[in-house]
Design a protein around this motif. Structure first.
Motif, PDB file in Angstrom:
ATOM      1  N   ALA A 192      27.924 -24.961 -29.333  1.00  0.00           N
ATOM      2  CA  ALA A 192      27.360 -25.376 -28.054  1.00  0.00           C
ATOM      3  C   ALA A 192      27.111 -26.881 -28.042  1.00  0.00           C
ATOM      4  CB  ALA A 192      26.054 -24.624 -27.777  1.00  0.00           C
ATOM      5  N   THR A 193      26.877 -27.414 -26.850  1.00  0.00           N
ATOM      6  CA  THR A 193      26.632 -28.845 -26.686  1.00  0.00           C
ATOM      7  C   THR A 193      25.151 -29.096 -26.439  1.00  0.00           C
ATOM      8  OG1 THR A 193      28.828 -29.163 -25.719  1.00  0.00           O
ATOM      9  CG2 THR A 193      27.183 -30.887 -25.309  1.00  0.00           C
ATOM     10  N   PRO A 194      24.479 -29.881 -27.287  1.00  0.00           N
ATOM     11  CA  PRO A 194      23.051 -30.170 -27.061  1.00  0.00           C
ATOM     12  C   PRO A 194      22.861 -31.129 -25.886  1.00  0.00           C
ATOM     13  CG  PRO A 194      23.725 -30.707 -29.312  1.00  0.00           C
ATOM     14  CD  PRO A 194      24.965 -30.484 -28.529  1.00  0.00           C
ATOM     15  N   ILE A 195      21.840 -30.861 -25.104  1.00  0.00           N
ATOM     16  CA  ILE A 195      21.459 -31.736 -24.001  1.00  0.00           C
ATOM     17  C   ILE A 195      20.077 -32.312 -24.304  1.00  0.00           C
ATOM     18  CG2 ILE A 195      20.819 -31.814 -21.561  1.00  0.00           C
ATOM     19  CD1 ILE A 195      23.804 -31.585 -21.992  1.00  0.00           C
ATOM     20  N   TYR A 196      19.958 -33.614 -24.202  1.00  0.00           N
ATOM     21  CA  TYR A 196      18.677 -34.279 -24.446  1.00  0.00           C
ATOM     22  C   TYR A 196      18.049 -34.653 -23.102  1.00  0.00           C
ATOM     23  CZ  TYR A 196      20.159 -34.628 -29.295  1.00  0.00           C
ATOM     24  OH  TYR A 196      20.568 -34.333 -30.566  1.00  0.00           O
ATOM     25  N   TYR A 197      16.749 -34.421 -23.007  1.00  0.00           N
ATOM     26  CA  TYR A 197      16.028 -34.726 -21.774  1.00  0.00           C
ATOM     27  C   TYR A 197      14.586 -35.035 -22.140  1.00  0.00           C
ATOM     28  CZ  TYR A 197      14.132 -30.011 -22.166  1.00  0.00           C
ATOM     29  OH  TYR A 197      13.488 -28.884 -22.624  1.00  0.00           O
ATOM     30  N   ARG A 198      13.854 -35.567 -21.213  1.00  0.00           N
ATOM     31  CA  ARG A 198      12.539 -36.138 -21.501  1.00  0.00           C
ATOM     32  C   ARG A 198      11.521 -35.117 -22.022  1.00  0.00           C
ATOM     33  NH1 ARG A 198       9.919 -38.997 -16.455  1.00  0.00           N
ATOM     34  NH2 ARG A 198      10.235 -36.877 -15.713  1.00  0.00           N
ATOM     35  N   GLY A 199      11.528 -33.910 -21.488  1.00  0.00           N
ATOM     36  CA  GLY A 199      10.426 -32.989 -21.783  1.00  0.00           C
ATOM     37  C   GLY A 199      10.616 -32.052 -22.948  1.00  0.00           C
ATOM     38  N   ARG A 200      11.644 -32.244 -23.755  1.00  0.00           N
ATOM     39  CA  ARG A 200      11.993 -31.217 -24.735  1.00  0.00           C
ATOM     40  C   ARG A 200      10.950 -31.007 -25.830  1.00  0.00           C
ATOM     41  NH1 ARG A 200      15.393 -32.858 -29.345  1.00  0.00           N
ATOM     42  NH2 ARG A 200      15.012 -35.066 -29.704  1.00  0.00           N
ATOM     43  N   THR A 201      10.109 -31.999 -26.089  1.00  0.00           N
ATOM     44  CA  THR A 201       9.080 -31.846 -27.130  1.00  0.00           C
ATOM     45  C   THR A 201       7.669 -31.808 -26.541  1.00  0.00           C
ATOM     46  OG1 THR A 201       8.863 -34.231 -27.470  1.00  0.00           O
ATOM     47  CG2 THR A 201      10.512 -33.077 -28.791  1.00  0.00           C
ATOM     48  N   GLN A 202       7.552 -31.663 -25.232  1.00  0.00           N
ATOM     49  CA  GLN A 202       6.243 -31.676 -24.584  1.00  0.00           C
ATOM     50  C   GLN A 202       5.719 -30.256 -24.363  1.00  0.00           C
ATOM     51  OE1 GLN A 202       6.484 -34.130 -21.060  1.00  0.00           O
ATOM     52  NE2 GLN A 202       7.480 -35.813 -22.151  1.00  0.00           N
ATOM     53  N   CYS A 203       4.491 -30.156 -23.899  1.00  0.00           N
ATOM     54  CA  CYS A 203       3.860 -28.862 -23.636  1.00  0.00           C
ATOM     55  C   CYS A 203       4.490 -28.213 -22.407  1.00  0.00           C
ATOM     56  CB  CYS A 203       2.363 -29.060 -23.421  1.00  0.00           C
ATOM     57  SG  CYS A 203       1.473 -27.530 -23.021  1.00  0.00           S
ATOM     58  N   CYS A 204       4.686 -26.909 -22.468  1.00  0.00           N
ATOM     59  CA  CYS A 204       5.256 -26.184 -21.328  1.00  0.00           C
ATOM     60  C   CYS A 204       4.252 -25.990 -20.204  1.00  0.00           C
ATOM     61  CB  CYS A 204       5.784 -24.827 -21.783  1.00  0.00           C
ATOM     62  SG  CYS A 204       4.471 -23.625 -22.197  1.00  0.00           S
ATOM     63  N   GLY A 205       2.956 -26.108 -20.532  1.00  0.00           N
ATOM     64  CA  GLY A 205       1.910 -25.883 -19.543  1.00  0.00           C
ATOM     65  C   GLY A 205       1.199 -24.562 -19.691  1.00  0.00           C
ATOM     66  N   TRP A 206       1.701 -23.681 -20.563  1.00  0.00           N
ATOM     67  CA  TRP A 206       1.086 -22.358 -20.706  1.00  0.00           C
ATOM     68  C   TRP A 206      -0.420 -22.412 -21.017  1.00  0.00           C
ATOM     69  CZ3 TRP A 206       2.022 -17.303 -19.886  1.00  0.00           C
ATOM     70  CH2 TRP A 206       1.171 -16.385 -20.502  1.00  0.00           C
ATOM     71  N   PRO A 207      -0.886 -23.260 -21.936  1.00  0.00           N
ATOM     72  CA  PRO A 207      -2.325 -23.257 -22.245  1.00  0.00           C
ATOM     73  C   PRO A 207      -3.209 -23.569 -21.045  1.00  0.00           C
ATOM     74  CG  PRO A 207      -1.108 -24.434 -23.938  1.00  0.00           C
ATOM     75  CD  PRO A 207      -0.154 -24.203 -22.815  1.00  0.00           C
ATOM     76  N   LEU A 208      -2.669 -24.229 -20.026  1.00  0.00           N
ATOM     77  CA  LEU A 208      -3.448 -24.579 -18.838  1.00  0.00           C
ATOM     78  C   LEU A 208      -3.408 -23.499 -17.768  1.00  0.00           C
ATOM     79  CD1 LEU A 208      -2.161 -28.239 -18.268  1.00  0.00           C
ATOM     80  CD2 LEU A 208      -4.156 -27.539 -19.588  1.00  0.00           C
ATOM     81  N   SER A 209      -2.491 -22.549 -17.902  1.00  0.00           N
ATOM     82  CA  SER A 209      -2.150 -21.697 -16.769  1.00  0.00           C
ATOM     83  C   SER A 209      -3.269 -20.768 -16.321  1.00  0.00           C
ATOM     84  CB  SER A 209      -0.899 -20.876 -17.091  1.00  0.00           C
ATOM     85  OG  SER A 209      -1.097 -20.065 -18.236  1.00  0.00           O
ATOM     86  N   SER A 210      -4.223 -20.477 -17.199  1.00  0.00           N
ATOM     87  CA  SER A 210      -5.302 -19.557 -16.817  1.00  0.00           C
ATOM     88  C   SER A 210      -6.395 -20.238 -16.010  1.00  0.00           C
ATOM     89  CB  SER A 210      -5.911 -18.905 -18.063  1.00  0.00           C
ATOM     90  OG  SER A 210      -6.485 -19.885 -18.910  1.00  0.00           O
ATOM     91  N   TYR A 211      -6.467 -21.571 -16.051  1.00  0.00           N
ATOM     92  CA  TYR A 211      -7.550 -22.245 -15.323  1.00  0.00           C
ATOM     93  C   TYR A 211      -7.066 -23.445 -14.499  1.00  0.00           C
ATOM     94  CZ  TYR A 211      -7.398 -25.385 -19.401  1.00  0.00           C
ATOM     95  OH  TYR A 211      -6.991 -26.245 -20.392  1.00  0.00           O
TER      96      TYR A 211
END
Length: 301
Positions: A192-211
């Motif tokens: 496969a071909t890797p794609i690099y983009y800005r958010g690949r090592t950042q938080c997905c947002g899950w820990p914030l999703s409950s509040y």
């Protein structure tokens, strides 16, 4: 290159046995295809997902010392396919190994609690290893490449590492926590071909999703938009909690950002198993909220 013979004490975690059952299925299919033996830790408990320590650090350490001790009983490394479990259990193991040298009374306290429950003591004699590290470090990319029967040529994959896999521990094997390449190297090994983009090592947002739901979905939306803009055919994640926020909640994310997305999100073992010739129906690819049909069609299924 001959394939290595590997055996692990398998910690599947909670999410893969519930909301992301397809991760459980695809891990079983992948390891079987590679000849990796898994001894599932049926008596293991939830790692706490980082929440136990909000009540008590001793609680988090004791619960996960017990999980590690179950693997130590088998004289095997503990294998998880969840970045959050890796981050929590790996960090506990790292901290307790330091305590053995610097604060043995704390280890005695934890082992005293385990003894009260009829559990084996924590010894610090094994290691906690994510499936990604096992593929890259133990199995090896050359051996993995030799197992490929269907090269994923033309498929553009964007890794989504998330937080815990890279930064929960003081040191991680086989990669750089700020400029990781392990997933991209796996992509290359299977064609496969890797794609690099800005958010690949950042938080997905899950820990914030409950509040802070809207903020969590905005974070997820930003990452998905960045991956699409960079040309990705799919996101690939080693974390089921990231998968929940990026796939299961993608329709809600679309409502928050006011834009249609439709980007498939694969679990790492699903992608690798496809390259090894495992049939899509054995990998739970029909269980996703965002259809994976575009990925399968691009690969000729």
């Amino acid at each position: 290159m001959p394939s290595p013979s590997l055996k692990y004490a398998y910690f599947p975690g909670c999410v893969a046995q519930g909301a992301c059952r397809e991760l459980y299925l695809s891990t079983a299919a992948l390891t079987s295809a590679l000849g990796i033996e898994l001894v599932e830790l049926k008596k293991a408990s939830c790692c706490g997902s980082g929440t136990f320590k909000e009540e008590s650090a001793l609680l988090e350490d004791s619960v996960n010392a017990r999980n590690i001790a179950l693997a130590e009983e088998l004289n095997l490394p503990l294998l998880t396919h969840c970045s959050t479990c890796q981050g929590v259990i790996g960090h506990v193991d790292e901290r307790l190994k330091k305590s053995q040298q610097n604060n043995p009374d704390y280890i005695d306290q934890i082992n005293g609690l385990l003894k009260q429950e009829g559990c084996s003591p924590y010894k610090g004699s094994t290691e906690v290893k994510h499936l990604l590290w096992a593929l890259v470090g133990d199995y090896g990319l050359e051996a993995l490449q030799a197992k490929v029967t269907r090269k994923l040529a033309g498929l553009k994959c964007a890794a989504f590492y998330g937080c815990y896999l890279l930064r929960a521990q003081t040191s991680i094997p086989f990669d750089d926590p700020f400029q990781p390449e392990s997933m991209e190297n796996v992509f290359r090994a299977i064609g496969a071909t890797p794609i690099y983009y800005r958010g690949r090592t950042q938080c997905c947002g899950w820990p914030l999703s409950s509040y802070a739901t809207d903020q969590a979905f905005q974070m997820a939306g930003n990452h998905i938009q960045d991956a699409i803009a960079s040309g990705a055919d799919c996101l690939v994640t080693p974390c089921p909690l990231c998968h929940l926020n990026l796939d299961s909640r993608q329709p809600e994310v679309e409502q928050v950002i006011g834009q249609k997305l439709g980007l498939p999100v694969l679990h790492l073992p699903q992608l690798v198993a496809l390259a090894l010739g495992v049939a899509p129906e054995k990998l739970g690819l029909n269980h996703h909220i965002v259809s994976t049909r575009s990925v399968l069609e691009k690969l000729g299924f």
